[in-house]
Design an enzyme around this catalytic site. Structure first.
Site, PDB file in Angstrom:
ATOM      1  N   ARG A   9      11.560  -5.169   5.331  1.00  0.00           N
ATOM      2  CA  ARG A   9      11.085  -3.635   5.172  1.00  0.00           C
ATOM      3  C   ARG A   9      12.129  -2.791   5.902  1.00  0.00           C
ATOM      4  NH1 ARG A   9       5.123  -1.667   5.298  1.00  0.00           N
ATOM      5  NH2 ARG A   9       5.186  -3.085   7.395  1.00  0.00           N
ATOM      6  N   LYS A  21       0.868  -1.225   0.107  1.00  0.00           N
ATOM      7  CA  LYS A  21      -0.076   0.078  -0.052  1.00  0.00           C
ATOM      8  C   LYS A  21       0.705   1.184  -0.123  1.00  0.00           C
ATOM      9  CE  LYS A  21      -1.790  -1.142   3.995  1.00  0.00           C
ATOM     10  NZ  LYS A  21      -1.389  -2.412   4.210  1.00  0.00           N
ATOM     11  N   ARG A  55      14.026   0.689  10.703  1.00  0.00           N
ATOM     12  CA  ARG A  55      13.188  -0.345  10.569  1.00  0.00           C
ATOM     13  C   ARG A  55      12.110  -0.128  11.835  1.00  0.00           C
ATOM     14  NH1 ARG A  55      15.183  -4.903   7.411  1.00  0.00           N
ATOM     15  NH2 ARG A  55      17.489  -3.910   6.889  1.00  0.00           N
ATOM     16  N   ARG A  82      -1.017  -8.907  13.547  1.00  0.00           N
ATOM     17  CA  ARG A  82      -1.398  -8.019  12.638  1.00  0.00           C
ATOM     18  C   ARG A  82      -2.137  -8.743  11.655  1.00  0.00           C
ATOM     19  NH1 ARG A  82       4.172  -5.603  11.385  1.00  0.00           N
ATOM     20  NH2 ARG A  82       3.276  -4.141   9.903  1.00  0.00           N
ATOM     21  N   ARG A  84     -10.042   0.273   8.534  1.00  0.00           N
ATOM     22  CA  ARG A  84      -9.551  -0.878   8.796  1.00  0.00           C
ATOM     23  C   ARG A  84     -10.669  -1.995   9.542  1.00  0.00           C
ATOM     24  NH1 ARG A  84      -3.671   0.130   8.835  1.00  0.00           N
ATOM     25  NH2 ARG A  84      -2.571  -1.401   9.102  1.00  0.00           N
TER      26      ARG A  84
HETATM   27  P1  ADP Z   1       2.315  -1.626   3.312  1.00  0.00           P
HETATM   28  O1  ADP Z   1       2.304  -0.298   3.122  1.00  0.00           O
HETATM   29  O2  ADP Z   1       1.230  -2.550   2.507  1.00  0.00           O
HETATM   30  O3  ADP Z   1       2.254  -2.353   4.574  1.00  0.00           O
HETATM   31  P2  ADP Z   1       4.922  -1.471   1.959  1.00  0.00           P
HETATM   32  O4  ADP Z   1       4.470  -0.752   0.926  1.00  0.00           O
HETATM   33  O5  ADP Z   1       5.400  -0.970   3.099  1.00  0.00           O
HETATM   34  O6  ADP Z   1       3.606  -2.391   2.436  1.00  0.00           O
HETATM   35  O7  ADP Z   1       5.809  -2.786   1.408  1.00  0.00           O
HETATM   36  C1  ADP Z   1       6.512  -3.811   2.333  1.00  0.00           C
HETATM   37  C2  ADP Z   1       7.393  -4.187   1.861  1.00  0.00           C
HETATM   38  O8  ADP Z   1       7.633  -4.920   0.832  1.00  0.00           O
HETATM   39  C3  ADP Z   1       8.605  -2.849   1.766  1.00  0.00           C
HETATM   40  O9  ADP Z   1       9.770  -3.549   2.090  1.00  0.00           O
HETATM   41  C4  ADP Z   1       8.516  -2.965  -0.059  1.00  0.00           C
HETATM   42  O10 ADP Z   1       9.660  -2.368  -0.727  1.00  0.00           O
HETATM   43  C5  ADP Z   1       8.331  -4.424  -0.417  1.00  0.00           C
HETATM   44  N1  ADP Z   1       7.528  -4.400  -1.659  1.00  0.00           N
HETATM   45  C6  ADP Z   1       6.228  -3.644  -1.946  1.00  0.00           C
HETATM   46  N2  ADP Z   1       5.565  -3.923  -2.985  1.00  0.00           N
HETATM   47  C7  ADP Z   1       6.390  -5.149  -3.289  1.00  0.00           C
HETATM   48  C8  ADP Z   1       6.109  -5.906  -4.746  1.00  0.00           C
HETATM   49  N3  ADP Z   1       5.184  -5.951  -5.643  1.00  0.00           N
HETATM   50  N4  ADP Z   1       7.053  -6.980  -4.593  1.00  0.00           N
HETATM   51  C9  ADP Z   1       7.840  -7.114  -3.744  1.00  0.00           C
HETATM   52  N5  ADP Z   1       8.356  -6.440  -2.796  1.00  0.00           N
HETATM   53  C10 ADP Z   1       7.348  -5.299  -2.519  1.00  0.00           C
HETATM   54  P1  ADP Z   2       0.846  -2.096   7.750  1.00  0.00           P
HETATM   55  O1  ADP Z   2       2.096  -1.562   7.172  1.00  0.00           O
HETATM   56  O2  ADP Z   2       1.031  -3.118   8.483  1.00  0.00           O
HETATM   57  O3  ADP Z   2      -0.380  -2.005   6.986  1.00  0.00           O
HETATM   58  P2  ADP Z   2       0.154   0.502   9.110  1.00  0.00           P
HETATM   59  O4  ADP Z   2       1.455   1.419   8.924  1.00  0.00           O
HETATM   60  O5  ADP Z   2      -0.836   0.883   8.132  1.00  0.00           O
HETATM   61  O6  ADP Z   2       0.630  -1.092   8.915  1.00  0.00           O
HETATM   62  O7  ADP Z   2      -0.316   0.475  10.754  1.00  0.00           O
HETATM   63  C1  ADP Z   2       0.805   0.254  11.933  1.00  0.00           C
HETATM   64  C2  ADP Z   2      -0.121   0.227  13.038  1.00  0.00           C
HETATM   65  O8  ADP Z   2      -0.843   1.298  13.248  1.00  0.00           O
HETATM   66  C3  ADP Z   2      -1.395  -0.943  12.951  1.00  0.00           C
HETATM   67  O9  ADP Z   2      -0.848  -2.278  13.155  1.00  0.00           O
HETATM   68  C4  ADP Z   2      -2.372  -0.599  13.925  1.00  0.00           C
HETATM   69  O10 ADP Z   2      -1.805  -0.645  15.280  1.00  0.00           O
HETATM   70  C5  ADP Z   2      -2.147   1.059  13.812  1.00  0.00           C
HETATM   71  N1  ADP Z   2      -3.014   1.510  12.674  1.00  0.00           N
HETATM   72  C6  ADP Z   2      -2.957   2.125  11.568  1.00  0.00           C
HETATM   73  N2  ADP Z   2      -4.000   2.398  11.066  1.00  0.00           N
HETATM   74  C7  ADP Z   2      -5.142   2.066  11.722  1.00  0.00           C
HETATM   75  C8  ADP Z   2      -6.394   1.957  11.621  1.00  0.00           C
HETATM   76  N3  ADP Z   2      -7.043   2.794  10.616  1.00  0.00           N
HETATM   77  N4  ADP Z   2      -7.270   1.740  12.855  1.00  0.00           N
HETATM   78  C9  ADP Z   2      -6.692   1.204  13.991  1.00  0.00           C
HETATM   79  N5  ADP Z   2      -5.367   0.989  13.810  1.00  0.00           N
HETATM   80  C10 ADP Z   2      -4.502   1.461  12.761  1.00  0.00           C
END
Ligand code: ADP
Ligand code: ADP
Ligand code: ZN
Length: 215
Positions: A127, A13, A160, A172, A88
């Protein structure tokens, strides 16, 4: 255009939202980033959210709804926004509908990134991000072009997330399956949901999203 990106932790995302922000001038609204800033600053919200986030659970709906309501009302969001990490839960999705109606705004697309669990764990465990500009990287899938130097800003400090470990990831994923996945039928019933294969490489996923935005 106002869109939502939905996907489990590590689905991509943030990566895609950032690219869309650059390309289309939309604003990325990452509730995870907002909460991490609040934790860092030690605001009342941050103090309340810290241990919940460390446990991999969800922060209470009322707090999240207030946070996003204020943010969406700000002027820059008139250019269009990408919700990354919100809603969420079904109550958050309902509250979003109500606040958008109040502000005379609508949603254009809701895009689900589908990624299997093994890949999510692999993505989250590798990540890291640039400490200065927030650019996202991965130990295997997206290394900086020059080792140890951010492609975007040249910084050499990276960080990280405390919750990107195997144990917290379990909680999660459970939160996603139990509390977030039910918003998919919520939007599907309204005919607004498009699901794409988030297992593909980053560029292919970006192309799929761009096709949806164009269509
Ligand atoms: P989210 O915001 O949904 O938690 P991230 O965008 O932070 O996910 O992506 C999680 C990890 O996976 C990051 O280290 C990112 O560089 C990597 N990543 C994102 N998209 C891809 C993909 N299509 N293929 C492989 N790795 C990816
Ligand atoms: P991910 O990369 O795992 O999708 P986020 O960075 O979006 O994670 O969120 C990290 C943490 O922040 C979640 O595990 C949760 O504890 C909290 N969080 C983020 N967005 C929300 C939301 N819309 N509702 C409740 N908790 C949230
Ligand atoms: Zn950087």
């Amino acid at each position: 255009m106002n869109i939502i990106l939905i996907g489990a932790p590590g689905a991509g995302k943030g990566t895609q939202a950032r690219l869309l922000e650059e390309k289309y001038g939309m604003v990325q609204l990452s509730t995870g980033d907002m909460l991490r800033t609040a934790v860092k600053l030690g605001t009342p919200l941050g103090v309340e959210a810290k241990s919940i986030m460390e446990a991999g659970k969800l922060v209470p709906d009322a707090l999240m709804v207030n946070l996003i309501k204020e943010r969406i009302a700000q002027r820059d969001c008139a250019k269009g926004f990408i919700l990354d990490g919100f809603p969420r839960t079904v109550p958050q999705a309902e509250a979003l509908d109500a606040m958008l109606a109040e502000q005379g705004k609508t949603l254009d697309k809701i895009i689900e990134l589908k990624v299997d669990e093994a890949a999510l764990i692999e993505r989250v465990s590798g990540r890291f991000t640039c400490e200065k500009c927030g650019m996202g990287y991965h130990d295997t899938f997206k290394k900086p072009k020059v080792e140890g130097v951010c492609d975007a800003c040249g910084s050499t400090s990276f960080k990280r997330r405390a919750d990107d470990n195997a144990e917290t990831m379990k909680a999660r994923l459970q939160a996603f399956n139990e509390q977030t996945a039910p918003i998919l039928p919520y939007y599907a019933k309204k005919g607004m949901l498009v699901s794409i294969d988030g297992m593909a490489d980053m560029d292919t996923v970006t192309e799929a999203i761009e096709r949806i935005l164009a269509g």
